[in-house]
Design an enzyme around this catalytic site. Structure first.
Site, PDB file in Angstrom:
ATOM      1  N   ASP A  52     -10.655   3.189   5.109  1.00 51.75           N
ATOM      2  CA  ASP A  52     -10.985   1.758   5.098  1.00 51.75           C
ATOM      3  C   ASP A  52     -12.506   1.533   5.100  1.00 51.75           C
ATOM      4  O   ASP A  52     -12.967   0.423   4.814  1.00 51.75           O
ATOM      5  CB  ASP A  52     -10.430   1.096   6.375  1.00 51.75           C
ATOM      6  CG  ASP A  52      -9.168   0.285   6.129  1.00 51.75           C
ATOM      7  OD1 ASP A  52      -9.015  -0.237   5.015  1.00 51.75           O
ATOM      8  OD2 ASP A  52      -8.357   0.173   7.062  1.00 51.75           O
ATOM      9  N   GLN A 101      -3.808  -1.231  10.265  1.00 54.57           N
ATOM     10  CA  GLN A 101      -3.843  -2.571   9.674  1.00 54.57           C
ATOM     11  C   GLN A 101      -4.372  -3.584  10.697  1.00 54.57           C
ATOM     12  O   GLN A 101      -3.917  -3.625  11.838  1.00 54.57           O
ATOM     13  CB  GLN A 101      -2.428  -2.959   9.196  1.00 54.57           C
ATOM     14  CG  GLN A 101      -2.364  -4.256   8.415  1.00 54.57           C
ATOM     15  CD  GLN A 101      -3.084  -4.230   7.071  1.00 54.57           C
ATOM     16  OE1 GLN A 101      -3.206  -3.183   6.434  1.00 54.57           O
ATOM     17  NE2 GLN A 101      -3.589  -5.365   6.643  1.00 54.57           N
ATOM     18  N   LYS A 115       0.848  -1.205   0.000  1.00 54.32           N
ATOM     19  CA  LYS A 115       0.000   0.000   0.000  1.00 54.32           C
ATOM     20  C   LYS A 115       0.878   1.248   0.000  1.00 54.32           C
ATOM     21  O   LYS A 115       0.567   2.238  -0.672  1.00 54.32           O
ATOM     22  CB  LYS A 115      -0.928  -0.013   1.225  1.00 54.32           C
ATOM     23  CG  LYS A 115      -2.004  -1.097   1.162  1.00 54.32           C
ATOM     24  CD  LYS A 115      -2.717  -1.274   2.508  1.00 54.32           C
ATOM     25  CE  LYS A 115      -3.692  -2.444   2.490  1.00 54.32           C
ATOM     26  NZ  LYS A 115      -4.302  -2.702   3.814  1.00 54.32           N
TER      27      LYS A 115
HETATM   28  N1  GUN Z   1      -6.639  -6.544   7.167  1.00 56.83           N
HETATM   29  C1  GUN Z   1      -7.118  -7.310   6.154  1.00 56.83           C
HETATM   30  N2  GUN Z   1      -7.744  -6.528   5.234  1.00 56.83           N
HETATM   31  C2  GUN Z   1      -7.654  -5.265   5.681  1.00 56.83           C
HETATM   32  C3  GUN Z   1      -8.100  -4.012   5.169  1.00 56.83           C
HETATM   33  O1  GUN Z   1      -8.738  -3.912   4.117  1.00 56.83           O
HETATM   34  N3  GUN Z   1      -7.815  -2.936   5.913  1.00 56.83           N
HETATM   35  C4  GUN Z   1      -7.142  -3.006   7.083  1.00 56.83           C
HETATM   36  N4  GUN Z   1      -6.916  -1.885   7.757  1.00 56.83           N
HETATM   37  N5  GUN Z   1      -6.708  -4.141   7.599  1.00 56.83           N
HETATM   38  C5  GUN Z   1      -6.967  -5.262   6.886  1.00 56.83           C
END
Ligand code: GUN
Length: 295
Positions: free
Chosen positions: A121, A98, A54
């Site tokens: 998110d 995350q 990312k």
């Molecule tokens: N862990 C697994 N998928 C995601 C996501 O889309 N966003 C975040 N913040 N954590 C994750």
């Protein structure tokens, strides 16, 4: 005839090119550079890989990004303090914590501490609620990516029966809430099946569009599908493979070989939904920076 492959990598590149172009214009015309803060707690290898990818995408887009790597032992209060700092930082338009978090930290408390206007998110209850109501909001990245894959792959879900397998807050439920809306590019009949569903194939066989998000390797096989359906595979599972150099390989929640003999179109793993999640995160961050979602 084998199914058409829906190329998520190519579609994600298309979206990122649009985001990059719009970000350049935002900088030129308003002097705003989109900024995204990543917060990574602990050493989970998969989370490390995701955050690195990312961050790399932010660089490609010309975004400002910071990554806060925190030890597994950090207290909930310390994490909350960091989130409050990001909430008030004018250079930061999006905040991504995350998941998963260590067990001693309450996930809901953390998500609710993020300013919902920076919740790229789409996990904050304000955004979740607004999505259910059909109001403008940040939509979770993977589900928004599923919709884009359908639309840009020429498979408008309007009027179709979408069967989602999996009811998670991150994928299953928001996919339902997006595709159910009486809006262009949605307007589907949606069924959710899950671990409590007896005789899963009764439901999967009725799907014009099947979205698999169960987290179980190759659980959906071709004989569970309706001929001519469209399959979107959200799963990412690592399974042993003695023929691979690493000894493992990635597979989805769908058994690709058997499903591609029955479906009309299918997403591969990797190269399907995965790249779309990152592209939609870039898009959400751009919208946050533009002030397009909330004033
Ligand atoms: N862990 C697994 N998928 C995601 C996501 O889309 N966003 C975040 N913040 N954590 C994750």
């Amino acid at each position: 005839m084998p199914a058409l492959i829906i190329d998520g990598k190519a579609i994600a590149e298309q979206i990122k090119a649009e985001v990059k172009r719009d970000a350049e214009r935002l900088k030129r015309e308003r002097g705003i550079v989109p900024g995204l803060a990543f917060i990574l707690v602990g050493e989970d290898p998969a989370s490390q890989v995701y955050v690195r990818s990312k961050g790399k995408a932010c660089e490609e887009m010309g975004f400002h990004s910071i990554t806060e790597r925190l030890p597994e032992t950090i207290s909930q209060q310390e994490l909350l303090t960091l989130i409050h700092r990001c909430n008030h930082d004018p250079k930061i338009h999006g905040i991504l914590v995350q998941l998963p978090l260590p067990k001693h930290i309450d996930e809901s408390t953390i998500i609710e501490a993020i300013d919902f206007k920076k919740d790229v998110d789409g996990f904050h209850p304000v955004n979740v609620g607004r999505l259910v109501l059909g109001h403008k909001c940040f939509r979770p990245c993977t589900p928004a990516g599923v919709q884009e894959l359908l639309l840009r792959g020429g498979n408008d879900p309007s009027g179709k029966h979408v069967v989602v397998v999996g009811r998670s807050n991150i994928v299953g439920k928001p996919v339902m809430n997006i595709l159910l809306q009486k809006q262009r590019g949605a307007n589907a009949v949606v069924t959710i099946a899950h671990t409590g569903t007896s005789d899963l194939s009764t439901y999967t066989k009725q799907a014009d569009i099947l979205v698999a998000a169960i987290g179980k390797a190759e659980a959906i096989r071709g004989d569970m599908l309706k001929p001519g359906c469209v399959v979107i595979d959200v799963g990412i599972n690592r399974i042993p493979d003695p023929t691979a150099k690493s000894g493992t390989r990635l597979v989805g929640d769908v058994h690709f070989a058997s499903a591609s003999n029955v479906a009309r179109a299918i997403t591969p793993v990797p190269g399907g939904v995965g790249p779309m999640t990152i592209a939609m995160l870039m898009k959400n961050t751009l919208l946050a920076a533009e002030g397009a979602m909330y004033k």
